[in-house]
Design a protein around this motif. Structure first.
Motif, PDB file in Angstrom:
ATOM      1  N   ARG A  35      -1.580   1.615   4.790  1.00 52.75           N
ATOM      2  CA  ARG A  35      -1.407   1.727   3.330  1.00 52.75           C
ATOM      3  C   ARG A  35      -2.235   2.868   2.765  1.00 52.75           C
ATOM      4  O   ARG A  35      -1.748   3.670   1.958  1.00 52.75           O
ATOM      5  N   GLU A  71       3.722  -2.362   0.438  1.00 49.59           N
ATOM      6  CA  GLU A  71       2.954  -1.158   0.106  1.00 49.59           C
ATOM      7  C   GLU A  71       3.210   0.019   1.047  1.00 49.59           C
ATOM      8  O   GLU A  71       3.358   1.152   0.612  1.00 49.59           O
ATOM      9  N   ASN A  85       4.993   3.364  -0.195  1.00 48.33           N
ATOM     10  CA  ASN A  85       4.331   4.676  -0.166  1.00 48.33           C
ATOM     11  C   ASN A  85       5.095   5.676   0.688  1.00 48.33           C
ATOM     12  O   ASN A  85       5.180   6.871   0.347  1.00 48.33           O
ATOM     13  N   ARG A 143       1.215  -5.916  -6.856  1.00 53.99           N
ATOM     14  CA  ARG A 143       0.924  -4.655  -6.181  1.00 53.99           C
ATOM     15  C   ARG A 143      -0.552  -4.473  -5.864  1.00 53.99           C
ATOM     16  O   ARG A 143      -1.426  -4.860  -6.628  1.00 53.99           O
ATOM     17  N   ASN A 144      -0.797  -3.850  -4.736  1.00 56.66           N
ATOM     18  CA  ASN A 144      -2.155  -3.496  -4.317  1.00 56.66           C
ATOM     19  C   ASN A 144      -2.345  -1.999  -4.560  1.00 56.66           C
ATOM     20  O   ASN A 144      -2.565  -1.213  -3.639  1.00 56.66           O
ATOM     21  N   ILE A 145      -2.220  -1.614  -5.830  1.00 61.06           N
ATOM     22  CA  ILE A 145      -2.233  -0.189  -6.175  1.00 61.06           C
ATOM     23  C   ILE A 145      -2.701  -0.042  -7.611  1.00 61.06           C
ATOM     24  O   ILE A 145      -2.620  -0.987  -8.398  1.00 61.06           O
TER      25      ILE A 145
END
Length: 769
Positions: free
Chosen positions: A594, A634, A638, A681-683
């Motif tokens: 990620r 993710e 990306n 989301r991890n963003i």
């Protein structure tokens, strides 16, 4: 609202003084011949300003790493017609003979020279020029000032003070204190044994305060010459004897007596009940006594069963220490550090040094920091235990004392080790609400001082851990450039201590997250990108994917965000090769993938750099990662973002035959279709600009679809965070154009106008009202 304790702003005087010292040529000085600094002819500075300028100058030299000492600074004060000096505090090896000579015409009243090891007997002649005005003189630790320097034949240069530590040659036998008739306070602490202290002091019958710490007294009876004058006598680390004590108790006007020791080792003298009683009886005016570090030969204390009942009392009649029951009144200060006496219940003194409780320990740090770092070090170590194991009740005072100790002893490793360890516990979450902005900034400054001065593992670890207690980057921003340089320096060695490396990389990552692009570009130019890649390369060699590896890629992801120069550095430093190696070596490390793909998304946003990503090898890797289920969506998301920017350049830019552009686009469509639109989301986006530029176009509908999906997901899952950002950056109008474009796919238009389960235009319009 009232500020926290210790949060008062600096005075205008203090701010102006620092500004002038950092900008001498722009304020009070001009550059003359040979680039020498001169005071402007129309300037006259009274003593209040001149003293402040010199004393703050010395403080900046010792505590501010960005402050450059000015050669010839003291020469500015040579003329008493334009400058007046009266009270100076000079310290350390920065002070040279020529500096004192430069101010030799001034009428000094007070001169403190502490540990000025570069001063030689040449400065004694300058001291003589102050003899008619000097009231207070401190030569503590000036070990070489009574000696002439030696030098090799024909090696003498124009400036003797440029010599390094030269060996002693001979005691200056010509200097005496004859004529220093106004001198009342004298500190000769650590005077070398070669100097006859009795001969030196004989011309000073009017002294009222004398410090002979660590001085050899061959004939102590000479102290009797001040029996009717002396109010303060310090004999710290002096070898005591019955003769010396019998002389001391004759000095009947003494108000302060210090006969303490650093430790009990090698001491033939024992502090008996009889000796203590003679001191109390003979010195009736005593208000301050320090007997720290002594062994008590016989029982000076009352058995616990016989102690007065009730809470601890300072009344002499209730004293648990027998000799002090004869005191007329409680002492203002009593030094009992490193003795058994500090543990008794009733001590007749308002302020006591010892190790029984927090108050005694803080008193010890306060009393011993300046001239007794060996004792201060022990006391800070005890404060560390209090903060770590128990609870510090006097937080503000404790922090201020530790900060002062670290500033005062910047070059003392033991103080730096214990002080930085104590700061870690005193600044943690438990105490944070009680600390002012000003105090926390002072902590940061002394921590960075320690990191600069000591490359030793313990100091570096303590300092890095302490910095982790602060909000990053907000609280470190005022020292942003400096802290980044220090962290990168820590990470330079190929084999750095693992724990320090991990903490330093974490700090680096936090420092480049959520800061503006100017900061990121500046850090990139310091070598940040290359340092992180070197760490990754080393981990690859060790075949180890740990926190350092993951943090390094995360830091690169953060520092390349909307920063084309840093993206280019990444490519130029073989970053893509390391990306491929990491993928191959660690195929199952989801967090790693990620972070790497997030970074490459930043690179892909830079149009000039995209051709370097357009190779068969890289496109195949990105395409395969579209199928990844790592870290939710993710990695796939990306990878699709990277390809979306490449596709945005159009079919004419697609210069490779394999894989084909159409095949890659189909894989991108399939991937996007597979994602759950409600995915959390991890963003974290600071700007939608790179996504928004993919919207109003027909060159690559799949890129437009990815961008629309991204916006739809973010504003529907996190509306309060991202709807205002979409409105602010003009996203509503761009989404409306997506709906109008014939080339836009229906699914894309549906997401743009809002479907049955979520909305964008309507939801964001509400935030726009």
């Amino acid at each position: 609202m009232a500020g926290k304790a210790g949060d008062n702003p600096d005075s205008l005087m203090a701010l102006c003084t620092v500004f002038c010292l950092k900008n001498l040529r722009r304020t009070m000085c001009y550059t003359g011949v040979r680039n020498r600094l001169y005071l402007r002819p129309d300037v006259f500075l009274p003593s209040e300003i001149c003293d402040k300028l010199v004393n703050v100058y010395m403080e900046l030299v010792h505590t501010d790493s960005n402050f450059v000492p000015q050669d010839g600074f003291f020469q500015l004060f040579f003329d008493p017609r334009s400058t007046r000096l009266t009270r100076l505090q000079l310290k350390g090896d920065f002070v040279r003979d020529k500096d004192l000579e430069a101010i030799g015409k001034q009428d000094l009243i007070e001169l403190n020279l502490t540990s000025c090891n570069h001063l030689s007997a040449r400065s004694l002649q300058t001291l003589s020029s102050f003899k008619h005005t000097l009231v207070s003189l401190n030569l503590f630790g000036c070990a070489n000032i009574f000696f002439h320097k030696t030098r090799a034949p024909l090696a003498r240069g124009e400036d003797d003070d440029e010599e390094e530590h030269l060996p002693r040659h001979a005691v200056d036998s010509d200097f005496t204190f004859q004529g220093f008739n106004r001198l009342r306070l004298l500190n000769l602490g650590n005077l070398p044994a070669e100097v006859d202290v009795e001969v030196l002091l004989k011309p000073l019958p009017a002294l009222t305060s004398l410090d002979l710490s660590g001085v050899y007294l061959a004939r102590p009876a000479f102290l009797a010459q001040w029996r009717d004058r002396l109010a303060s006598l310090v004999l710290y680390n002096v070898d005591l004897s019955e003769d010396l004590i019998s002389t001391v108790v004759q000095i009947s006007r003494l108000r302060h007596l210090d006969i303490s020791r650093e430790n009990q080792r090698n001491s033939k003298f024992k502090m008996t009940k009889k000796i203590l009683t003679s001191i109390v009886r003979g010195l009736g005016s005593l208000v301050s006594l320090d007997i720290s570090g002594h062994i008590m030969l016989d029982n000076c204390t009352m058995p616990q069963i016989e102690e007065a009942m009730g809470p601890p009392s300072i009344e002499p009649c209730k004293s648990s220490i027998y000799p002090f029951q004869e005191l007329k009144r409680p002492l203002q200060f009593l030094g009992l550090y490193n003795t058994t006496l500090c543990n008794v219940t009733h001590i007749p003194a308002y302020k006591v040094t010892g190790s029984k409780n927090e108050d005694q320990v803080l008193n010890a740090i306060e009393a011993y920091t300046e001239y007794r770092p060996e004792l201060a070090h022990r006391a800070i170590n005890q404060l560390f235990d209090i903060a770590r194991i128990q609870h510090c009740n006097q937080l503000l005072r404790a922090l201020q004392l530790v900060i002062a100790a670290l500033k005062c002893h910047k070059y003392d490793k033991s103080i730096q080790v214990t002080g930085s360890a104590a700061l870690f516990y005193l600044t943690n979450t438990e105490y944070r609400n009680d600390q002012s902005v000003r105090l926390r900034r002072q902590v940061i400054e002394v921590v960075l001082n320690g990191m600069e001065q000591y490359q030793e593992v313990t100091v570096q670890r303590n300092c890095c851990l302490t910095l982790c207690n602060f909000s990053i980057p907000e609280e470190l921003e005022f020292q942003y450039h400096r802290v980044n340089l220090l962290l990168l320096k820590i990470l330079e060695p190929a084999r750095q201590d693992e724990s320090i490396q991990r903490i330093a990389v974490h700090l680096c990552n936090a420092l480049v997250c959520q800061v503006d692009n100017d900061h990121k570009e500046a850090v990139g130019k310091m070598g940040f990108v290359k340092t992180m890649l070197n760490l990754i390369k080393k981990k690859l060699q060790d075949r180890l994917c740990d926190q350092v590896m993951e943090f390094s890629w995360s830091a690169l992801w953060n520092i390349t965000d909307e920063t084309p120069d840093n993206c280019e550095m990444f490519l130029n430093c073989s970053g893509m090769d390391l990306f491929l190696e990491c993928l191959q070596e660690f195929p199952d490390k989801q967090e790693l993938h990620r972070n790497m793909l997030g970074l490459l998304g930043n690179v892909a946003e830079v149009k000039a750099l995209r051709p370097q990503l357009l190779t068969s090898q890289f496109i195949s890797v990105f395409s395969n990662l579209l199928d990844s289920k790592a870290d939710g969506i993710e990695v796939s998301y990306n990878a699709c973002g990277v390809l979306s920017h490449i596709m945005f350049d159009g079919p004419e830019a697609w210069t490779i035959e394999d894989p084909e552009r159409v095949w890659v686009m189909d894989k991108m469509w399939d991937a996007i279709q597979s994602w759950d639109i409600s995915s959390r989301r991890n963003i974290n986006y600071r700007s939608f600009e790179p996504i928004l530029r993919l919207l109003p176009q027909s060159i690559s509908p799949v890129s437009q679809h990815w961008a629309t999906w991204a916006l739809y997901n973010l504003v529907s899952v996190y509306p309060s965070k991202y709807c205002p950002l979409l409105v602010k950056e003009g996203g509503i109008a761009l989404l409306e154009k997506v709906i109008e474009l014939e080339s836009s796919h229906e699914e894309t238009k549906d997401m743009a106008r809002g479907g049955s389960t979520a909305f964008i235009l309507e939801g964001c319009a509400a935030f726009a009202l």
